[in-house]
Design a protein around this motif. Structure first.
Motif, PDB file in Angstrom:
ATOM      1  N   ARG A 122     -49.794 -49.178  -0.553  1.00  0.00           N
ATOM      2  CA  ARG A 122     -51.196 -48.839  -0.803  1.00  0.00           C
ATOM      3  C   ARG A 122     -51.246 -47.599  -1.706  1.00  0.00           C
ATOM      4  O   ARG A 122     -50.265 -46.875  -1.830  1.00  0.00           O
ATOM      5  N   PRO A 123     -52.386 -47.349  -2.333  1.00  0.00           N
ATOM      6  CA  PRO A 123     -52.451 -46.241  -3.295  1.00  0.00           C
ATOM      7  C   PRO A 123     -51.885 -44.931  -2.753  1.00  0.00           C
ATOM      8  O   PRO A 123     -52.294 -44.456  -1.684  1.00  0.00           O
ATOM      9  N   GLY A 124     -50.919 -44.396  -3.475  1.00  0.00           N
ATOM     10  CA  GLY A 124     -50.363 -43.083  -3.147  1.00  0.00           C
ATOM     11  C   GLY A 124     -49.266 -43.071  -2.115  1.00  0.00           C
ATOM     12  O   GLY A 124     -48.656 -42.028  -1.880  1.00  0.00           O
ATOM     13  N   GLU A 125     -48.980 -44.180  -1.458  1.00  0.00           N
ATOM     14  CA  GLU A 125     -47.961 -44.159  -0.404  1.00  0.00           C
ATOM     15  C   GLU A 125     -46.589 -43.817  -0.979  1.00  0.00           C
ATOM     16  O   GLU A 125     -46.255 -44.184  -2.105  1.00  0.00           O
ATOM     17  N   ARG A 126     -45.799 -43.110  -0.169  1.00  0.00           N
ATOM     18  CA  ARG A 126     -44.505 -42.600  -0.608  1.00  0.00           C
ATOM     19  C   ARG A 126     -43.388 -43.222   0.209  1.00  0.00           C
ATOM     20  O   ARG A 126     -43.485 -43.327   1.429  1.00  0.00           O
ATOM     21  N   LEU A 127     -42.331 -43.612  -0.477  1.00  0.00           N
ATOM     22  CA  LEU A 127     -41.142 -44.132   0.191  1.00  0.00           C
ATOM     23  C   LEU A 127     -39.973 -43.194  -0.079  1.00  0.00           C
ATOM     24  O   LEU A 127     -39.707 -42.838  -1.236  1.00  0.00           O
ATOM     25  N   VAL A 128     -39.276 -42.812   0.988  1.00  0.00           N
ATOM     26  CA  VAL A 128     -38.084 -41.971   0.882  1.00  0.00           C
ATOM     27  C   VAL A 128     -36.897 -42.782   1.366  1.00  0.00           C
ATOM     28  O   VAL A 128     -36.896 -43.276   2.498  1.00  0.00           O
ATOM     29  N   ILE A 129     -35.886 -42.941   0.519  1.00  0.00           N
ATOM     30  CA  ILE A 129     -34.645 -43.620   0.907  1.00  0.00           C
ATOM     31  C   ILE A 129     -33.541 -42.577   0.934  1.00  0.00           C
ATOM     32  O   ILE A 129     -33.170 -42.021  -0.106  1.00  0.00           O
ATOM     33  N   ASP A 130     -33.037 -42.299   2.130  1.00  0.00           N
ATOM     34  CA  ASP A 130     -32.043 -41.244   2.318  1.00  0.00           C
ATOM     35  C   ASP A 130     -30.654 -41.862   2.464  1.00  0.00           C
ATOM     36  O   ASP A 130     -30.488 -42.866   3.155  1.00  0.00           O
ATOM     37  N   GLU A 131     -29.667 -41.241   1.830  1.00  0.00           N
ATOM     38  CA  GLU A 131     -28.308 -41.792   1.741  1.00  0.00           C
ATOM     39  C   GLU A 131     -28.383 -43.254   1.297  1.00  0.00           C
ATOM     40  O   GLU A 131     -27.844 -44.175   1.911  1.00  0.00           O
ATOM     41  N   ALA A 132     -29.038 -43.434   0.165  1.00  0.00           N
ATOM     42  CA  ALA A 132     -29.329 -44.774  -0.345  1.00  0.00           C
ATOM     43  C   ALA A 132     -28.070 -45.586  -0.607  1.00  0.00           C
ATOM     44  O   ALA A 132     -28.078 -46.815  -0.469  1.00  0.00           O
ATOM     45  N   ALA A 133     -26.982 -44.952  -0.983  1.00  0.00           N
ATOM     46  CA  ALA A 133     -25.753 -45.678  -1.282  1.00  0.00           C
ATOM     47  C   ALA A 133     -25.153 -46.338  -0.049  1.00  0.00           C
ATOM     48  O   ALA A 133     -24.257 -47.183  -0.179  1.00  0.00           O
ATOM     49  N   PHE A 134     -25.639 -45.984   1.148  1.00  0.00           N
ATOM     50  CA  PHE A 134     -25.072 -46.514   2.388  1.00  0.00           C
ATOM     51  C   PHE A 134     -26.039 -47.439   3.138  1.00  0.00           C
ATOM     52  O   PHE A 134     -25.696 -47.989   4.178  1.00  0.00           O
ATOM     53  N   VAL A 135     -27.246 -47.613   2.605  1.00  0.00           N
ATOM     54  CA  VAL A 135     -28.236 -48.471   3.246  1.00  0.00           C
ATOM     55  C   VAL A 135     -27.859 -49.932   3.026  1.00  0.00           C
ATOM     56  O   VAL A 135     -27.359 -50.319   1.963  1.00  0.00           O
ATOM     57  N   ASP A 136     -28.110 -50.768   4.030  1.00  0.00           N
ATOM     58  CA  ASP A 136     -27.825 -52.195   3.906  1.00  0.00           C
ATOM     59  C   ASP A 136     -28.625 -52.807   2.763  1.00  0.00           C
ATOM     60  O   ASP A 136     -29.837 -52.568   2.635  1.00  0.00           O
ATOM     61  N   ASP A 137     -27.955 -53.597   1.951  1.00  0.00           N
ATOM     62  CA  ASP A 137     -28.584 -54.351   0.862  1.00  0.00           C
ATOM     63  C   ASP A 137     -29.472 -53.445   0.002  1.00  0.00           C
ATOM     64  O   ASP A 137     -30.654 -53.708  -0.207  1.00  0.00           O
ATOM     65  N   ILE A 138     -28.853 -52.369  -0.501  1.00  0.00           N
ATOM     66  CA  ILE A 138     -29.602 -51.379  -1.262  1.00  0.00           C
ATOM     67  C   ILE A 138     -30.229 -51.993  -2.507  1.00  0.00           C
ATOM     68  O   ILE A 138     -31.328 -51.611  -2.922  1.00  0.00           O
TER      69      ILE A 138
END
Length: 497
Positions: A122-138
């Motif tokens: 939705r307008p303005g919502e923020r997503l933070v992906i931390d330690e992205a290199a280790f997340v499943d199915d990055i």
């Protein structure tokens, strides 16, 4: 020491309001802590929006949401207690933590990648992906995440490296190659220390700081992470080995073109300089000038030189920037054991003969400083006197490699030039030429000249133009009518850019 709550690199990260920003970082330097500080302010503000946080394990997710709770208290932000729940996502259960704010927004942290992320945005919502290199199915997560930006959402990607073939490392290289206009940050252990990381650790733990203690602490940390210290602490992904550029990719971007070669024999070098200058003037007239006259006068051109005096080759690479930004090296000049003055003579003749010269990059390490200064004296601020550091290679080589992947470069067809390009190797995660000769008297010289030319072709210089005036009109008033057919015209400046 500064009393600022956040250290310099944390401040730079938080203050960057780019739609998509990414950071490759060292372990345990407090980036997630700084992100939590910013996310609380964002979610607590009526002008903000919801924040979604994803990491790869429960401990990191708990730590982040607790940091958010701590910041909310510090800010006196009206917020609920941490709510813990289980989210059923098709074939798995995902633990979530939520803090709700009186603004109507919330921070929701997931312990894994939820499939319903595609419904967010939705307008303005923020997503933070931390330690992205280790997340499943990055790779799939990143595809879903970018859709959030359509309605003004924001993406923050934070990670240490997990191999150079990981989608996170590939994304970093694509950004450096110019494929994406995302904001890129990089903070290794030494960057963090220079901004006061160890001083802050001493303050928090109640120890006195000293320079010697910091050096000892740094070395102990490196020892603990061995043999993975480069990847864990210094932002260098594990290398897969092999040549940086494949033979097939290089050869696919080649076509027949001239390579001018000049060997400074002992007899030539023993001549007085005026005699050498005369010989080179004749060579320029007979060999070089005809090639320069074949160039398209409408197109911008750049120039790179990988300098060497006697041991390696000294190579000059002109480069045309086409209508579609396709780069073409129309010819190369290879010099071996040619004196400084004659190299300068050939370089200036080449640059001054290139239509609409817009950028020059000269390898100015060691003896190359002389040629770099001569070029700067001749062409001014468009000359970059390059000191090819690891950071320079890190920024330039992904962009150069992208030309071959996209087939947007054309080079002279020559086996030596192929081998020069294949000489680039990944060293500590950065493509560069190894020490020592790579083939005969060569040290990747032709390839390096082309890399320098490409770097020069991307320079941002002020537009320039010229006005053609008749010689006979100089000193006349504007009221005098002049028939152009009666006068000899000459250019009074550089070509239109």
């Amino acid at each position: 020491m500064s009393d600022a709550i956040l250290l310099g690199y944390q401040q730079r990260w938080v203050s960057d309001q780019s739609t998509v920003k990414i950071i490759e970082k060292s372990r345990r330097i407090g980036l997630s802590y700084a992100e939590a500080a910013d996310d609380v302010l964002y979610a607590a503000s009526e002008a903000g929006a919801n924040v979604y946080y994803i990491s790869y394990n429960k401990e990191m997710t708990q730590g982040f949401i607790q940091d958010c709770a701590g910041w909310a208290k510090a800010y006196n932000a009206a917020a609920s207690q941490i709510e813990e729940s289980v989210f059923e996502d098709e074939d798995k259960s995902i633990l979530t933590y939520t803090i709700r704010f009186d603004s109507g927004h919330s921070i929701q942290a997931f312990t894994s990648n939820p499939r319903n992320l595609r419904s967010k945005g939705r307008p303005g919502e923020r997503l933070v992906i931390d330690e992205a290199a280790f997340v499943d199915d990055i790779a799939e997560l990143l595809k879903a995440a970018m859709a959030m930006t359509i309605w003004g959402g924001q993406i923050r990607i934070i990670s240490t490296h997990n191999g150079d073939d990981n989608p996170f490392a590939e994304l970093i290289n694509d950004i450096r190659a110019g494929r994406y206009d995302y904001s890129l940050h990089r903070v290794d252990l030494d960057d963090a220390l220079s901004d006061g990381l160890y001083r802050r650790i001493c303050r928090v733990t109640g120890r006195d700081w000293s320079r010697s203690d910091e050096a000892e602490w740094r070395q102990q940390l490196i020892n603990r992470y061995r043999p993975n210290e480069d990847e864990e602490l210094f932002c260098v992904p594990r290398a897969g080995g092999g040549s940086y550029l494949s033979r097939s990719a290089i050869e696919a971007c080649m076509k027949s073109a001239t390579i001018l070669r000049y060997d400074g024999t002992p007899e030539f070098n023993a001549l007085p300089e005026p005699e050498r200058a005369t010989i080179i003037s004749d060579w320029i007239r007979d060999k070089l000038t005809p090639l320069l006259k074949q160039l398209n006068p409408r197109r911008r051109h750049a120039l790179g030189q990988d300098f060497a005096r006697s041991g390696d080759l000294s190579v000059i690479a002109p480069m045309e920037i086409g209508d579609t930004l396709h780069r073409t090296v129309p010819f190369l000049i290879e010099m071996h054991n040619v004196p400084f003055k004659q190299q300068e003579q050939i370089l200036l003749a080449t640059g001054n003969g290139l239509p609409r010269l817009s950028g020059v990059a000269i390898d100015s390490r060691g003896n190359g400083a002389y040629i770099g200064e001569a070029a700067r004296d001749e062409w001014g601020s468009i000359v970059d006197q390059v000191q090819a550091t690891e950071n320079w290679y890190r920024e330039e080589m992904p962009r150069y490699k992208a030309l071959f992947e996209d087939q947007t470069i054309t080079l002279p067809l020559d086996d030596d030039l192929v081998e020069d390009h294949r000489a680039f190797q990944l060293v500590r995660g950065v493509a560069r030429l190894p020490e020592g000769k790579t083939s005969g008297v060569r040290h990747g010289d032709g390839a390096m000249a082309c890399v320098l030319a490409h770097a020069a072709s991307r320079q941002e210089n002020a537009p320039m133009d010229y006005i053609r005036v008749p010689r006979a009109s100089r000193g006349m008033t504007a009221s005098i009518d002049i028939d152009a057919d009666d006068y000899d015209f000459e250019d009074s400046g550089g070509g239109a850019w």
